[in-house]
Design a protein around this motif. Structure first.
Motif, PDB file in Angstrom:
ATOM      1  N   ASN A   1       0.866  -1.243   0.161  1.00 38.27           N
ATOM      2  CA  ASN A   1      -0.269  -0.166   0.359  1.00 38.27           C
ATOM      3  C   ASN A   1       1.357   1.507   0.159  1.00 38.27           C
ATOM      4  O   ASN A   1       0.554   2.244   0.958  1.00 38.27           O
TER       5      ASN A   1
ATOM      6  N   GLN B   1      -0.473   6.371 -16.458  1.00 38.17           N
ATOM      7  CA  GLN B   1      -0.555   6.881 -15.730  1.00 38.17           C
ATOM      8  C   GLN B   1      -1.422   8.468 -16.065  1.00 38.17           C
ATOM      9  O   GLN B   1      -0.527   9.002 -17.361  1.00 38.17           O
TER      10      GLN B   1
ATOM     11  N   SER C   1      -3.549   9.053  -8.789  1.00 38.28           N
ATOM     12  CA  SER C   1      -2.823   8.420  -8.318  1.00 38.28           C
ATOM     13  C   SER C   1      -3.131   6.956  -8.106  1.00 38.28           C
ATOM     14  O   SER C   1      -3.817   6.300  -8.407  1.00 38.28           O
ATOM     15  N   TYR C   2      -1.478   6.453  -8.008  1.00 38.57           N
ATOM     16  CA  TYR C   2      -0.736   4.947  -8.559  1.00 38.57           C
ATOM     17  C   TYR C   2      -0.823   4.113  -7.643  1.00 38.57           C
ATOM     18  O   TYR C   2       0.446   4.784  -6.841  1.00 38.57           O
ATOM     19  N   ILE C   3      -1.173   2.956  -7.571  1.00 43.33           N
ATOM     20  CA  ILE C   3      -0.199   2.177  -6.430  1.00 43.33           C
ATOM     21  C   ILE C   3       1.201   1.812  -6.663  1.00 43.33           C
ATOM     22  O   ILE C   3       1.148   1.755  -8.289  1.00 43.33           O
ATOM     23  N   GLU C   4       1.971   1.655  -5.659  1.00 38.85           N
ATOM     24  CA  GLU C   4       3.413   0.702  -6.659  1.00 38.85           C
ATOM     25  C   GLU C   4       3.180  -0.034  -6.691  1.00 38.85           C
ATOM     26  O   GLU C   4       2.661  -1.243  -6.416  1.00 38.85           O
TER      27      GLU C   4
ATOM     28  N   ARG D   1      -7.835   4.365  -6.074  1.00 38.66           N
ATOM     29  CA  ARG D   1      -7.717   5.745  -6.152  1.00 38.66           C
ATOM     30  C   ARG D   1      -6.361   6.067  -5.282  1.00 38.66           C
ATOM     31  O   ARG D   1      -5.706   7.097  -5.786  1.00 38.66           O
ATOM     32  N   THR D   2      -6.750   5.836  -4.259  1.00 40.43           N
ATOM     33  CA  THR D   2      -6.161   6.721  -3.268  1.00 40.43           C
ATOM     34  C   THR D   2      -5.380   5.923  -2.234  1.00 40.43           C
ATOM     35  O   THR D   2      -6.267   5.109  -1.284  1.00 40.43           O
ATOM     36  N   LYS D   3      -4.399   5.790  -1.957  1.00 39.48           N
ATOM     37  CA  LYS D   3      -3.643   5.213  -0.273  1.00 39.48           C
ATOM     38  C   LYS D   3      -4.261   5.059   0.577  1.00 39.48           C
ATOM     39  O   LYS D   3      -4.780   3.862   1.197  1.00 39.48           O
TER      40      LYS D   3
ATOM     41  N   TRP E   1       1.746   4.349  -2.220  1.00 39.07           N
ATOM     42  CA  TRP E   1       1.199   5.451  -4.108  1.00 39.07           C
ATOM     43  C   TRP E   1       2.037   6.845  -4.291  1.00 39.07           C
ATOM     44  O   TRP E   1       2.428   6.782  -3.421  1.00 39.07           O
TER      45      TRP E   1
ATOM     46  N   ASP F   1      -6.109   0.159  -7.488  1.00 38.43           N
ATOM     47  CA  ASP F   1      -6.241   1.855  -8.723  1.00 38.43           C
ATOM     48  C   ASP F   1      -7.622   1.537  -9.385  1.00 38.43           C
ATOM     49  O   ASP F   1      -7.887   3.555  -9.414  1.00 38.43           O
TER      50      ASP F   1
END
Length: 621
Positions: free
Chosen positions: A500, A518, A523-526, A564-566, A502, A560
């Motif tokens: 988790n 992107q 915002s994107y997960i690792e 969309r966010t951590k 981002w 994602d």
């Protein structure tokens, strides 16, 4: 004993060394071992004796001791500490005996032959000094009984007519290495002397044939045996002296013949005779099994037979053979059964059916098996196996263990336990990575060499000062795949779960293994794909022809899209950025089902008609 005449010419030709002249270096030209240490000279013995135990020092009270006498196949190298990646089976033999009843001492030394071990007072006489009545002396000697009798390493026995002999015979030679006269006996006579002097102490001798080499007979899968020289010689001496023989050569060779050549190769290290830690354990196991199955001739000494029969009761049978208790242990790892809504329901199988059904094993870390108890605690996806697999079709066994890497999963014997119970048709899901790439020789000492290729290196562990051969991430994966196929089981390889973490989008395409486009305002997960665990697992799966499920990217894509966010993804994790909540565990399990179907894996046939429990509502706003 017939003493042979020799020519005195070599003595007459020796240079006379006047007083004050530089003396001949007795080590000159003597073979050095892989560590650059002189073999069987006083300097090498000084080094070796630091590591070799004081004879009888392990004795507990009046308990017997097993004294191991042999060469580098029993105790590798002069130092014998594994710093060259080689280990002799003597270092593993104690694991097969109850050490509260008998202890094992490894007095072997690399480079020795029956002749050199017997003659050097630092070896045989010193070992014998610790032997008491009721002890055991295991003799495995012969690998180095070769070469010139009087030069180079001067360790061959006397061979009348150039052939290995068991006659009670000897010859006198001038030993060019020690610059002295030397009486050299036949192989058989040296072995008789070991036996006679062991019995004089009231101890019990046991003969062992030689460990096998990494050589197959031409055009055959059969590992070569020593059937033309040492094996018949050892059995003949055993019959003559009424000493039981363990055919270590055949027991271990028979095991090796069941392996792929790749597996046989890693049981040796650097050459075709010296074993790795894996090979050492195999030979040690074979030696213990040989003791368990010892037979005697009709003239065996009753006292010796009684002692050997008692020794058999000291063996740890659970270490030698697969036990029913191990089967029960794995059945107890079956997770709860669930209905389509995630409610716990009774199993449909009887205990007998559980054992007979196809088993699906999971081998992994804490992302597959965690505490798996409190509703708001940490959960591994393996606990949710029956949210995707049909419990009536298979028995799902979550054999993952928190905190483990591939290396520690192997070293702790966890994989060997799974391997031991595998049956044809079983499935093994393999998923590691979170604990694998880190310090190798310090801190938790669980890391592997970071590459998907086959690789190994010897490291000195900071915690113990001991040397260990560490393999690569790719090597351990290949080992598990190869072991599965040997048993007729079917391996399935998974990438590790996402974390988790981002990052803000920048409008670019990121990644080559799994490209992600992107958006600037997103915002994107690792993603840890390129030249890392997911890509490595994919490449190995392609090379080995096994099914691959990319959990890392399947779950990352879902998060994602739906979080969309951590902050919004946090409900799928617990405690930190790696470990999952119950909801996150079910998400990973559901994506495994998706991946199995996508890969058209035969394992998909064991899934429920509608596998997986996804959140009823998304966390997207």
């Amino acid at each position: 004993m017939i003493l042979k005449k020799i020519l005195l010419l070599p003595i007459l030709m020796m240079p006379i060394v006047a007083s004050g002249q530089e003396k001949i270096n007795p080590n000159e030209g003597i073979w050095r071992d892989i560590n650059g240490v002189h073999d069987l000279t006083e300097d090498s013995l000084d080094i070796a004796n630091v590591a070799r135990p004081k004879p009888g020092s392990t004795r507990k009270g009046s308990n017997p001791v097993i004294f191991l006498v042999g060469n580098s196949t029993m105790r590798t190298g002069t130092r014998g500490n594994g710093d060259n990646g080689q280990w002799g089976w003597g270092y593993a033999e104690h694991k097969y005996y109850d050490e509260n009843k008998v202890t094992v001492e490894n007095h072997a030394l690399g480079g020795t032959s029956p002749r050199t071990f017997y003659k050097n007072p630092s070896l045989w006489k010193t070992t014998l000094s610790g032997v008491r009545k009721g002890d055991f002396v295991f003799l495995e000697l012969g690998h180095n009984d070769n070469g010139p009798i009087d030069t180079i390493r001067a360790r061959s026995s006397y061979r009348p007519g150039g052939r290995l002999s068991i006659l009670a015979d000897s010859t006198i030679i001038f030993n060019k290495m020690t610059h002295s006269m030397d009486t050299v006996y036949t192989f058989g006579e040296y072995m008789r002397r070991f036996i006679t002097e062991t019995r004089a102490k009231g101890a019990i001798p046991v003969l062992f044939t030689l460990t096998p080499r990494n050589d197959r007979e031409e055009g055959s899968n059969r590992i070569q045996r020593k059937l033309k020289d040492f094996t018949p010689a050892i059995f003949t001496v055993g019959k003559e002296t009424h000493v039981p023989v363990v055919d270590l050569n055949d027991i271990s060779a028979t095991k090796l013949e069941k392996f792929s050549q790749w597996k046989v190769d890693y049981h040796f290290y650097l050459d075709k005779i010296h074993t790795s830690a894996y090979g050492a354990r195999l030979n040690a196991e074979s030696a213990a099994q040989g003791i368990e199955n010892l037979t005697y001739d009709e003239n065996v000494d009753p006292y010796e037979k009684a002692c050997l029969e008692e020794l058999k009761t000291y063996l740890l049978k659970g270490k030698l053979y697969r036990s029913d208790s191990l089967e029960r242990k794995f059945l107890a790892l079956e997770p709860k059964n669930f209905d389509k809504d995630g409610n716990v329901i009774p199993y449909t199988k009887t205990p007998e059916e559980k054992q007979k059904k196809v088993r699906v094993f999971v081998c992994g870390d804490s992302t597959a098996k965690n505490k798996d108890k409190e509703e708001d605690g940490m959960w591994g996806w393996g606990s949710q196996g029956y949210t995707i697999f049909d419990e009536s079709k298979c028995t799902f066994i979550n054999a993952a263990r928190a905190g483990r890497s591939l290396r520690t999963y192997h070293n702790e014997g966890l994989w060997h336990e799974v391997y031991s119970v595998l049956r044809p048709g079983d499935y093994v899901i393999i998923q590691f990575g979170h604990n694998d790439i880190g310090p190798i020789d310090s801190q938790k000492e669980r890391g592997e060499i970071a590459t998907p290729k086959d690789s190994s290196h010897v490291y000195r562990m900071e915690s113990t000062g001991m040397y260990k051969t560490i393999y690569s991430f790719g090597w351990y994966i290949r080992k598990m795949i190869d072991d599965c196929r040997e048993k007729g089981a079917i391996p399935v390889l998974l990438s590790f779960t996402p974390r988790n973490e981002w990052f803000d989008g920048d409008g670019q395409v990121h990644g080559t293994f799994y490209p992600v486009k992107q958006k600037v305002d997103g915002s994107y997960i690792e993603r840890r794909n390129d030249n890392y665990i997911p890509q490595w697992c994919y490449e190995i799966a392609q090379e080995q022809g096994v099914d691959f499920v990319d959990i890392h990217n399947l779950t990352a894509d879902w998060l994602d899209k739906n979080c969309r966010t951590k902050a919004r993804a946090s409900s799928y994790f617990n405690h930190d950025h790696t470990h999952t909540s119950l909801k996150g565990a079910r998400l990973n399990a559901a994506n495994l089902a998706v991946g199995l179907k996508k890969a058209k894996s035969p394992l998909a046939s064991l899934l429920k008609k509608k596998p997986g429990i996804y959140p009823k509502t998304t966390d997207k706003k």
